[in-house]
Write a protein that holds these residues in place. Structure first.
Motif, mmCIF file in Angstrom:
data_model
loop_
_atom_site.group_PDB
_atom_site.id
_atom_site.type_symbol
_atom_site.label_atom_id
_atom_site.label_comp_id
_atom_site.label_asym_id
_atom_site.label_seq_id
_atom_site.Cartn_x
_atom_site.Cartn_y
_atom_site.Cartn_z
ATOM 1 N N ARG A 10 -33.265 21.128 1.999
ATOM 2 C CA ARG A 10 -33.756 19.743 2.168
ATOM 3 C C ARG A 10 -35.572 19.824 2.052
ATOM 4 O O ARG A 10 -36.016 19.092 1.259
ATOM 5 N N ALA B 211 -41.432 11.099 -3.848
ATOM 6 C CA ALA B 211 -40.159 10.255 -3.764
ATOM 7 C C ALA B 211 -39.880 10.104 -2.356
ATOM 8 O O ALA B 211 -39.046 9.278 -2.125
ATOM 9 N N LEU B 212 -40.448 10.701 -1.330
ATOM 10 C CA LEU B 212 -40.524 10.377 0.248
ATOM 11 C C LEU B 212 -40.875 8.888 0.267
ATOM 12 O O LEU B 212 -40.387 8.265 1.240
ATOM 13 N N HIS C 221 -40.144 6.393 -1.311
ATOM 14 C CA HIS C 221 -39.028 5.572 -1.795
ATOM 15 C C HIS C 221 -37.520 5.968 -1.235
ATOM 16 O O HIS C 221 -36.644 4.903 -1.205
ATOM 17 N N ARG C 222 -37.031 7.158 -1.119
ATOM 18 C CA ARG C 222 -35.920 7.581 -0.334
ATOM 19 C C ARG C 222 -35.942 8.582 0.242
ATOM 20 O O ARG C 222 -37.027 9.552 0.366
ATOM 21 N N LYS C 223 -34.821 8.930 1.005
ATOM 22 C CA LYS C 223 -34.859 10.339 1.760
ATOM 23 C C LYS C 223 -34.648 11.533 0.946
ATOM 24 O O LYS C 223 -34.020 11.349 -0.161
ATOM 25 N N PRO C 224 -35.043 12.737 1.140
ATOM 26 C CA PRO C 224 -34.864 13.779 0.234
ATOM 27 C C PRO C 224 -33.381 14.169 0.408
ATOM 28 O O PRO C 224 -32.699 14.174 1.262
ATOM 29 N N THR C 225 -32.900 14.598 -0.937
ATOM 30 C CA THR C 225 -31.502 14.660 -1.081
ATOM 31 C C THR C 225 -31.402 16.224 -1.670
ATOM 32 O O THR C 225 -32.068 16.599 -2.334
#
Length: 91
Positions: free
Chosen positions: A39, A49-50, A52-56
Motif C-alpha cells: 500500500r 491520487a490520494l 481522489h481515492r484511497k491507495p489500492t
C-alpha cells in the motif's frame, strides 16, 4: 512530501521485528507488514491520487501475499504447538 513520508514509513517496516513468542504470530505479522508495504508503494508511485481515492493494491499482489499464510501458520502450529497450562482453581 508524500513520497518522503511514505519512504519513512517503509523504513519503519524494514526495522528488525520485535521478538515473537511463536512462529505462527511471526508469519501473520510478516503478511500484514507485506500488505502495508504494498500500500505504501502504491502511495509513493502516485501521490496525487490520494486527493481522489484511497491507495489500492492489485488483487493479484494481495493474494500472492495472503494465500500462503494460512498454510504456513497451520504448519507452524503443527511443528510448534502452543504451550498450554493446566487450569488452576481460583483460591
Amino acid at each position: 512530501m508524500v513520497r518522503r513520508l511514505a519512504d519513512r514509513a517503509h523504513a519503519w517496516f524494514d526495522r528488525t521485528p520485535p521478538p515473537v513468542l511463536h512462529p505462527a504470530i511471526a508469519i501473520a505479522l510478516d503478511t500484514y507488514t507485506g500488505l502495508y508495504r504494498l500500500r505504501l508503494r502504491a502511495v509513493a508511485e502516485d501521490p496525487a491520487a490520494l486527493l481522489h481515492r484511497k491507495p489500492t493494491v492489485s488483487r493479484r499482489a494481495r493474494l500472492r501475499l495472503s494465500l500462503p499464510a494460512p498454510a504456513q501458520v497451520a504448519l507452524a502450529c503443527a511443528l510448534f504447538p502452543f504451550p498450554t497450562r493446566p487450569a488452576t482453581a481460583p483460591a
